[in-house]
Design an enzyme around this catalytic site. Structure first.
Site: not given
Ligand SMILES: NC(=O)CC[C@H](N)C(=O)O
Ligand SMILES: Nc1ncnc2c1ncn2[C@@H]1O[C@H](COP(=O)(O)OP(=O)(O)OP(=O)(O)O)[C@@H](O)[C@H]1O
Ligand SMILES: O=c1[nH]c(=O)c2[nH+]cn([C@@H]3O[C@H](COP(=O)(O)O)[C@@H](O)[C@H]3O)c2[nH]1
Ligand SMILES: [Mg+2]
Length: 510
Positions: A79, A167, A169
Site C-alpha cells: 500500500c 493488504h 496481511e
Molecule cells: N493503507 C495505506 O497504506 C494507505 C496509503 C495512503 N494513505 C492512501 O490512502 O492511499
C-alpha cells in the site's frame, strides 16, 4: 544465524498483522519505525514496507532512506510502501477517483509470476487506500490489476523488489498468506525455521550468556506471561531465579494456594507472600476506582520491593512483557523521539528498584507465548487461563472494599467460572468474571423479605482486550448459574448478565 525479516512501520493500523502473518510462516520478523536507528539492515534477509495513514504526496509524509535496502535485499512494499516505491522512483501517484475500501478481486495476473504462484484470477484482496499509482516508473513491470486499480501489483525488473496496493496481511485477502510465502520463501529464500522449540533453545542459550551467575527476581502472577518467562529463565539459570507471588487479598477463591502448589510442581523457586491484610487495610474506606487502583499499585510495589531486598545481591528484574506491550508504545509517525516503554508491566518498578531488566518474551505475541509454554511442557490449563487484571477483584467490587465483600465475590466468581468449565464453555470465552454492585435490592426467599446484594456476570469474546463483545451464553447455563449463586452465596439475592460491548463499555467495571 536465524533468518529474519525487517518490517518498517509507517504507522499503518495493520503493521502488527503483517508480523503475525510472517510468524505464521515460521519466519521470525521484527517491526521498527521507519526512522528508527535501532536496527542493522545487514541482520535481515528481506524487508517489508508497511502501509501508512500518510499520502506519499503530502509534504510531511515519511521519507525512508532505502539506499541500503532497495536493490540489495528482497523488498516488498504494501500500500503506502508500494506507492512510495512508485512515487519516489519516477512514477506518479495521485488521488484515486473512487476511494477503495474493502473487497476487490484480482482481474489480471501476469502468467508465470513466482510472486502469484498458486493464486488465480478472481482471488479476493482487501483494499484500504485513497491514493492510487497512476503511472509506474520505466523499469517497473505491472504484474496484477483489479477492476478499479490497474497498478495493483508490480515488480522492478532485475531487482527482487515488489509492490502491492492491497493488504495481504488481513484475513479477508484470501490468498494473502500464499503471496507473503511466495515472496519470503520462494523469492527471498528465507528459511522457515522459527518454531517454539527453536525459540526456547536460542533464548535459553542467550539468557545463560547474558545472566551468567547473576541473581534475578521476577513477579509471578499465575498468569500466562510471567509463568512462561519464569520457566524460560529458570531453564537458563535454575535456582538463581527468585520468583515472588504476592497475595494482594484480591485474587480468585483459593488462587494463592492453588497457584503456589502448581508452581512447586513445575520446579520453580517461588516465594508466596501473603500481604492480603496489608492491602485490605490500606484500601479500607476508599471507593474511588482510580484511588483504589493507585493504592493497589503502590502497595504492590512496596511489598515486592521489601521481598526483593531479602534476596542478597540480586541484580536483575525479569518481566513478562510481550511484543504488543512493546509495539503499542512505539509510534512510527510520532517523530524520532518516540520511545519504547520497557516498564509496561509493573509501572515504575524498575526505576524504583535500580535493577537491570530482562524480558525474554518481548518479541512474542500472546498466542506464540502459549505455544512456547506448551513446547516447554507447561500445563495446558494454566496456558489457557483467562486474563485476570493485576488489581484483581479490587476493580470488580464497586465502591469500597471489605473482607466480607471479597468473600462474597470470590464465591460468586468461583461458581461462574467452574460452571463455564463444567459446561465446556470456558475455552470459548476470552474472559469471564463477576462484579459486586454497591446496591441492595429486595427479594423474597422462603416467604421472607430479603434486602441483599446484586451481582453481575460478565463474559466476553475478544482477541486482545481492546475491543470486546458480550458472549451469547446459553439461557439454560445462565439459569443454572444464577440459581446456584443465589442458593449458595449468602448475601446475594439477585444476578444479572452484562450485555454491553466494548466500546462503549469496558470489560472491567472500574
Ligand atoms: N493503507 C495505506 O497504506 C494507505 C496509503 C495512503 N494513505 C492512501 O490512502 O492511499
Ligand atoms: N500477584 C502478583 N504477584 C507477583 N507479581 C505479580 C502479581 N500480579 C502481577 N504481577 C506482576 O506484574 C506483571 C503484570 O501483571 P499483569 O497481570 O498486568 O500482566 P499480564 O500481561 O497479564 O501477565 P501475566 O499473564 O503474567 O499475568 C506480571 O507479569 C507479574 O510479573
Ligand atoms: O493487569 C491488568 N491491570 C489492570 O489494571 C487492568 N485493568 C484492566 N485490565 C484487563 O485489561 C483488559 C481490558 O480491560 P478494560 O476493558 O476494563 O479496560 C481486560 O482483560 C482486563 O481484565 C487490567 N489488567
Ligand atoms: Mg495477569
Amino acid at each position: 544465524m536465524q533468518h529474519k525479516v525487517l518490517i518498517l512501520d509507517f504507522g499503518s493500523q495493520y503493521t502488527q498483522l503483517i508480523a503475525r502473518r510472517v510468524r505464521e510462516l515460521n519466519i521470525f520478523c521484527e517491526i521498527f519505525p521507519y526512522n528508527s536507528k535501532s536496527f542493522n539492515v545487514e541482520d535481515y534477509s528481506a524487508v517489508i514496507l508497511s502501509g501508512s495513514p500518510f499520502s506519499v504526496r503530502a509534504e510531511n509524509a515519511p521519507h525512508p532512506n532505502l539506499s541500503q535496502i532497495k536493490g540489495k535485499l528482497p523488498l516488498l512494499g504494501i500500500c503506502f510502501g508500494a506507492q512510495y516505491l512508485a512515487h519516489n522512483f519516477g512514477g506518479e501517484v495521485g488521488a484515486s477517483n473512487t476511494r477503495e475500501y474493502g473487497r476487490a478481486n484480482l482481474s489480471f495476473i501476469k502468467g508465470e509470476e513466482l510472486f502469484f504462484e498458486g493464486v488465480s484470477e478472481g482471488s479476493q484482496v482487501w483494499m484500504s487506500h485513497s491514493d492510487t499509482i497512476l503511472d509506474l516508473p520505466e523499469s517497473y513491470e505491472l504484474i496484477a490489476s483489479t477492476h478499479d486499480v490497474k497498478n495493483a501489483a508490480f515488480k522492478i525488473k532485475d531487482e527482487n523488489t515488489y509492490g502491492i496496493q492491497f493488504h495481504p496481511e488481513v484475513y479477508h485477502s484470501s490468498d494473502g498468506l500464499t503471496i507473503l510465502k511466495n515472496f519470503l520463501v520462494n523469492i527471498a529464500g528465507v528459511a522457515q525455521t522459527w518454531t517454539p522449540d527453536s525459540f526456547v533453545e536460542t533464548t535459553v542459550a542467550e539468557l545463560k550468556e547474558k545472566l551468567g551467575n547473576d541473581k534475578v527476581v521476577l513477579g509471578l502472577s499465575g498468569g500466562v506471561d510471567s509463568t512462561v518467562a519464569a520457566t524460560l529463565i529458570s531453564k537458563a539459570i535454575g535456582k538463581n531465579l527468585y520468583c515472588i507471588f504476592v497475595n494482594n487479598g484480591l485474587l480468585r477463591k483459593n488462587e494463592f494456594e492453588n497457584v503456589l502448589d502448581q508452581y512447586k510442581h513445575m520446579g520453580l523457586n517461588v516465594k508466596g507472600v501473603d500481604a492480603s491484610a496489608r492491602f485490605l487495610k490500606e484500601l479500607a474506606g476508599e471507593s474511588d476506582p482510580e484511588g483504589k487502583r493507585k493504592i493497589i499499585g503502590r502497595v504492590f510495589i512496596e511489598t515486592f520491593d521489601d521481598e526483593a531486598h531479602e534476596i542478597k545481591d540480586v541484580s536483575w528484574l525479569a518481566q513478562g512483557t510481550i511484543y504488543p506491550d512493546v509495539i503499542e508504545s512505539v509510534s512510527a509517525t510520532g517523530g524520532p523521539s518516540a520511545t519504547i516503554k520497557s516498564h509496561h508491566n509493573v509501572g515504575g518498578l524498575p526505576d524504583f528498584m535500580k535493577l537491570k531488566i530482562v524480558e525474554p518474551l518481548n518479541t512474542l505475541f500472546k498466542d506464540e507465548v502459549r505455544r512456547v509454554g506448551k513446547s516447554m511442557g507447561i500445563d495446558a490449563e494454566l496456558l489457557g487461563r483467562h486474563p485476570f487484571p493485576g488489581p484483581g477483584l479490587g476493580i470488580r467490587i464497586l465502591g469500597d472494599i471489605t473482607p466480607e465483600k471479597v468473600r462474597i465475590l470470590q464465591e460468586v466468581d468461583a461458581i461462574f467460572v467452574q460452571g463455564l468449565k463444567d459446561a465446556g464453555l470456558y475455552d470459548k470465552v476470552w474472559q469471564a468474571g463477576a462484579m459486586l454492585l454497591p446496591v441492595n435490592s429486595v427479594g423474597v426467599m422462603g416467604d421472607e423479605r430479603t434486602y441483599e446484594k446484586a451481582v453481575v456476570l460478565r463474559a466476553v469474546e475478544s482477541t486482545d482486550g481492546m475491543t470486546a463483545d458480550w458472549v451469547n451464553l446459553p439461557y439454560e447455563f445462565l439459569q443454572k448459574t444464577s440459581n446456584k449463586i443465589i442458593n449458595s452465596v449468602k448475601g446475594v439475592n439477585r444476578v444479572v448478565y452484562d450485555i454491553s460491548s466494548k466500546p462503549p463499555a469496558t470489560i472491567e467495571w472500574e
